[in-house]
Design an enzyme around this catalytic site. Structure first.
Site, PDB file in Angstrom:
ATOM      1  CE  LYS A 167      -1.878   1.615   3.996  1.00 40.08           C
ATOM      2  NZ  LYS A 167      -1.383   2.985   4.080  1.00 40.08           N
ATOM      3  CG  ASN A 168       2.446   2.622   3.591  1.00 35.82           C
ATOM      4  OD1 ASN A 168       1.258   2.898   3.457  1.00 35.82           O
ATOM      5  ND2 ASN A 168       3.097   2.448   4.862  1.00 35.82           N
ATOM      6  CB  CYS A 217      -5.229  11.030  11.036  1.00 34.54           C
ATOM      7  SG  CYS A 217      -3.810  10.328  11.498  1.00 34.54           S
ATOM      8  NE  ARG A 246      -0.070  10.007   9.347  1.00 34.03           N
ATOM      9  CZ  ARG A 246      -0.286   9.036   9.112  1.00 34.03           C
ATOM     10  NH1 ARG A 246      -1.542   8.377   9.623  1.00 34.03           N
ATOM     11  NH2 ARG A 246       0.530   8.047   8.512  1.00 34.03           N
ATOM     12  CG  ASP A 280       2.979   1.475   9.475  1.00 27.00           C
ATOM     13  OD1 ASP A 280       2.531   2.157  10.217  1.00 27.00           O
ATOM     14  OD2 ASP A 280       2.958   1.503   8.365  1.00 27.00           O
ATOM     15  NE  ARG A 296      -6.823   4.231   5.576  1.00 29.42           N
ATOM     16  CZ  ARG A 296      -5.797   4.169   6.730  1.00 29.42           C
ATOM     17  NH1 ARG A 296      -5.939   4.095   7.621  1.00 29.42           N
ATOM     18  NH2 ARG A 296      -4.848   4.650   6.146  1.00 29.42           N
TER      19      ARG A 296
HETATM   20  C1  UD1 Z   1       4.151   6.753   6.407  1.00 22.96           C
HETATM   21  C2  UD1 Z   1       3.189   5.622   6.112  1.00 22.96           C
HETATM   22  C3  UD1 Z   1       2.582   4.852   7.431  1.00 22.96           C
HETATM   23  C4  UD1 Z   1       3.925   5.159   8.479  1.00 22.96           C
HETATM   24  C5  UD1 Z   1       4.670   6.170   8.425  1.00 22.96           C
HETATM   25  C6  UD1 Z   1       6.072   5.817   9.513  1.00 22.96           C
HETATM   26  C7  UD1 Z   1       2.255   6.075   3.692  1.00 22.96           C
HETATM   27  C8  UD1 Z   1       1.060   6.036   3.271  1.00 22.96           C
HETATM   28  N1  UD1 Z   1       1.944   5.759   5.244  1.00 22.96           N
HETATM   29  O1  UD1 Z   1       3.306   7.744   6.792  1.00 22.96           O
HETATM   30  O2  UD1 Z   1       2.093   3.911   7.201  1.00 22.96           O
HETATM   31  O3  UD1 Z   1       3.349   4.717   9.747  1.00 22.96           O
HETATM   32  O4  UD1 Z   1       5.192   6.458   7.150  1.00 22.96           O
HETATM   33  O5  UD1 Z   1       6.818   5.004   8.816  1.00 22.96           O
HETATM   34  O6  UD1 Z   1       3.522   5.746   3.609  1.00 22.96           O
HETATM   35  N2  UD1 Z   1       5.703  15.009  10.500  1.00 22.96           N
HETATM   36  C9  UD1 Z   1       5.597  15.981  10.721  1.00 22.96           C
HETATM   37  N3  UD1 Z   1       5.819  16.907   9.528  1.00 22.96           N
HETATM   38  C10 UD1 Z   1       5.354  16.506   8.418  1.00 22.96           C
HETATM   39  C11 UD1 Z   1       5.394  15.242   8.113  1.00 22.96           C
HETATM   40  C12 UD1 Z   1       5.548  14.300   9.353  1.00 22.96           C
HETATM   41  O7  UD1 Z   1       5.991  16.731  11.819  1.00 22.96           O
HETATM   42  O8  UD1 Z   1       5.241  17.371   7.500  1.00 22.96           O
HETATM   43  C13 UD1 Z   1       5.967  13.769  11.535  1.00 22.96           C
HETATM   44  C14 UD1 Z   1       4.532  13.043  11.645  1.00 22.96           C
HETATM   45  O9  UD1 Z   1       3.597  13.543  12.740  1.00 22.96           O
HETATM   46  C15 UD1 Z   1       5.243  11.898  12.558  1.00 22.96           C
HETATM   47  C16 UD1 Z   1       6.628  11.373  11.677  1.00 22.96           C
HETATM   48  O10 UD1 Z   1       6.822  12.793  11.347  1.00 22.96           O
HETATM   49  O11 UD1 Z   1       5.229  11.844  13.822  1.00 22.96           O
HETATM   50  C17 UD1 Z   1       6.820  10.334  10.666  1.00 22.96           C
HETATM   51  O12 UD1 Z   1       5.709  10.807   9.838  1.00 22.96           O
HETATM   52  P1  UD1 Z   1       5.982  10.386   8.366  1.00 22.96           P
HETATM   53  O13 UD1 Z   1       7.305   9.541   8.083  1.00 22.96           O
HETATM   54  O14 UD1 Z   1       5.732  11.624   7.436  1.00 22.96           O
HETATM   55  O15 UD1 Z   1       4.725   9.487   8.049  1.00 22.96           O
HETATM   56  P2  UD1 Z   1       3.664   9.301   6.784  1.00 22.96           P
HETATM   57  O16 UD1 Z   1       4.353   9.690   5.463  1.00 22.96           O
HETATM   58  O17 UD1 Z   1       2.430  10.117   7.081  1.00 22.96           O
END
Ligand code: UD1
Length: 415
Positions: free
Chosen positions: A22-23, A116, A121, A304, A396
Site C-alpha cells: 500500500k505505502n 487522524c 499529522r 506499523d 484500508r
Molecule cells: C508513512 C506511512 C505510514 C507509516 C509512517 C512511518 C504511507 C502512506 N504511510 O506515513 O504507514 O506509519 O510513514 O513509517 O506511506 N511529520 C511532521 N511533519 C510533516 C510530516 C510528518 O511533523 O510534515 C511527523 C509525523 O507527525 C510523524 C513523523 O513525522 O510523527 C513521521 O511521519 P511520516 O514519516 O511523514 O509518516 P507518513 O508519511 O504520514
C-alpha cells in the site's frame, strides 16, 4: 459496517503470497500524474486507499482503471488540479498528490488533511519542501493553494518523514534543475518510488540512503512497473502465526525489509527462516518476553508493526516494553487487548506488556488500520470467539485478511 468473527486456538499452516505494498502504490499512483502517457502498475492491491487514489486521478482528468491485479493510468491530458474535500477525507495520505499535481499542472488545491487516528499529522515538512522548490503555498480556510514554476533546490528535512520525502521527490522530478533532499526517509517504499520514476524517464538517485538527488525536468513517458510486496502485511501474517502457533510460509516479499521484525519474533521463541524468495515462521510453544521494542524510521523497527507484535507479546511469559517514537497516539489497541485479558500499562510513549498465559475472546473495536489488524492477531491466539468491529479500518491496508488467514486454516469470517 463489517465485523470479523474469529474463533481462536487454531494453528496456522500453509503458504500465502503477500500482496503489493500500500505505502508504495499510493505515491506511485500519484507519480503516474507526471507522465504524459499510459502507466501500467502491476501487483496493485485492491484496497480502499487505492480506490480513493484512482478516484482522485479521475477527478484530475486522467483515465484510471483496474485490470485484474494491475491498474492502468493514462495521464496524457489531465484537466484538474483540485482534490475535493470528500476525497481528502477518505484517504488522509492524499496529501501525497500535492507535489505531483503542482509539478504537472503548475497549481494545486487541496483541503488540509485533518488530524487522524494516530494523533495530529502535520504536513509542515511537505510544505517546506514545496516552498524550497519555489512553490507559493497559501493556507486558508482549512485548504491549501499552491502555485508556481518549480526549480531545483537543496531541501533539508528536519526529520526523515516518509511522505515529505516522497512529495519532495515527485515535485523535484518536474522542477527545472537539480534537487538534493537531505535527511530523506530511507524506507524501501522510497526506493520503489525512485525505481518507478526512473522507469518513466526521470533521473532520481540515492533512495534508500539519507541523501536523494533528482535531476529535474527530463521529459517523461508512460511505463510498466511491478510494486514491491507489502512488508507490513507480511509482518502482520508472521505475527498471526506467532500468536496462533503453527508454521507458515510467506512469498512475494523481500525478507531484508523485515529483519527487525523477524529478529524480535526469533527472540520471543519463534523459528524464522528467511530465504531468497520466502520467509517461514514456525511457532510450537509458549513465547517469552523480549528486550525493549523501540519504533524508529527504517531500518529500525517499523511503527506499523508495533501493534501486531504487541498482540503477540500479550500472551507470553515475562514482560516486554514498547516505546513508540514515531506517532503520538498509537496505542488505541491497548484497551481492546485488555478486554481480551491482556495486562498492558501505557505511560506516554511507553507501553509495558506483562505477558499472560492466555487471552479470551471478547467484543472489540478496531480504531485504526494496524491496531485493528493487531486485534485479529490476538483473537487467533485467544480462547473462544472474538468479534472485531470497525473492519473498514483494516480494509484500508489488507486486501483479504480473512481470505489469507482462512487459507492458512484460521476460523475467521466477515459479517
Ligand atoms: C508513512 C506511512 C505510514 C507509516 C509512517 C512511518 C504511507 C502512506 N504511510 O506515513 O504507514 O506509519 O510513514 O513509517 O506511506 N511529520 C511532521 N511533519 C510533516 C510530516 C510528518 O511533523 O510534515 C511527523 C509525523 O507527525 C510523524 C513523523 O513525522 O510523527 C513521521 O511521519 P511520516 O514519516 O511523514 O509518516 P507518513 O508519511 O504520514
Amino acid at each position: 459496517m463489517s465485523t470479523y468473527i474469529v474463533e481462536g486456538g487454531r494453528p496456522l499452516e500453509g503458504s500465502v503470497r503477500v500482496h503489493g505494498a500500500k505505502n508504495s502504490v499510493l505515491p506511485i499512483l500519484a507519480a503516474c500524474l507526471l507522465a504524459p502517457g499510459e502507466c501500467v502498475i502491476h501487483n496493485c492491491p485492491e484496497l480502499s486507499d487505492v480506490r480513493a487514489s484512482l478516484d482522485i486521478l479521475r477527478r484530475l482528468g486522467c483515465r484510471a482503471e483496474r485490470q485484474g491485479e494491475a491498474v492502468v493510468v493514462d495521464a496524457s491530458a489531465p484537466t484538474g488540479w483540485e482534490v475535493p474535500d470528500a476525497l481528502m477525507r477518505e484517504m488522509r495520505s492524499s496529501v501525497i498528490f500535492l507535489g505531483a499535481i503542482l509539478g504537472r499542472m503548475g497549481q494545486a488545491q487541496l483541503c488540509a488533511p485533518g488530524g487522524c487516528e494516530l494523533g495530529p499529522r502535520p504536513i509542515d515538512l511537505h510544505l517546506a519542501a514545496i516552498r524550497a522548490l519555489g512553490g507559493a503555498v497559501e493556507e486558508a480556510e482549512g485548504g491549501l493553494r499552491c502555485s508556481g514554476r518549480l526549480r531545483g533546490a537543496d531541501i533539508v528535512l528536519s526529520l526523515p518523514s516518509v511522505g515529505a520525502t516522497e512529495n519532495a521527490m515527485l515535485a523535484a522530478v518536474s522542477a527545472h534543475g537539480d534537487t538534493t533532499i537531505t535527511n530523506a526517509a530511507r524506507e524501501p517504499e522510497i526506493v520503489d518510488l525512485q525505481n518507478f520514476l526512473n522507469t518513466l524517464g526521470a533521473d532520481v538517485r540515492g533512495a534508500g540512503s539519507s541523501v536523494i538527488t533528482v535531476r529535474g525536468g527530463a521529459p517523461l513517458h508512460g511505463g510498466e512497473y511491478t510494486v514491491m510486496g507489502d512488508r507490513i502485511v507480511a509482518a502482520t501474517y508472521l505475527a498471526a502465526a506467532a500468536s496462533a502457533g503453527g508454521e507458515v510460509e510467506l512469498t512475494g516479499v523481500d525478507w531484508r525489509h523485515l529483519s527487525t521484525v523477524t529478529a524480535v519474533l526469533r527472540e520471543a521463541g519463534c523459528a524464522v527462516e528467511s530465504r531468497a524468495a520466502s520467509i517461514r515462521l514456525g511457532c510450537r510453544g509458549p513465547l517469552r518476553g523480549v528486550p525493549p521494542v523501540r519504533t524508529a524510521p527504517y531500518p529500525g523497527f517499523p511503527t506499523d508493526a508495533q501493534a501486531p507484535l504487541m498482540a503477540v507479546m500479550a500472551r507470553s511469559s515475562g514482560c516486554t516494553v514498547f516505546v513508540e517514537n514515531i506517532f503520538e497516539s498509537r496505542y488505541r489497541h491497548v484497551d481492546e487487548l485488555t478486554r481480551m485479558g491482556a495486562d498492558i500499562r501505557v505511560e506516554g510513549r511507553v507501553a509495558v506488556v506483562y505477558g499472560v498465559p492466555r487471552l479470551h475472546g471478547a467484543k472489540v473495536q478496531a480504531a485504526d488500520l494496524r491496531g485493528g489488524a493487531a486485534l485479529v492477531v490476538a483473537a487467533l491466539g485467544a480462547e473462544g470467539r472474538t468479534a472485531v468491529s470497525g473492519v473498514r479500518h483494516i480494509d484500508r491496508g489488507y486486501q483479504s485478511l480473512e481470505g489469507d488467514l482462512s487459507a492458512l486454516g484460521a476460523s475467521i469470517r466477515r459479517i
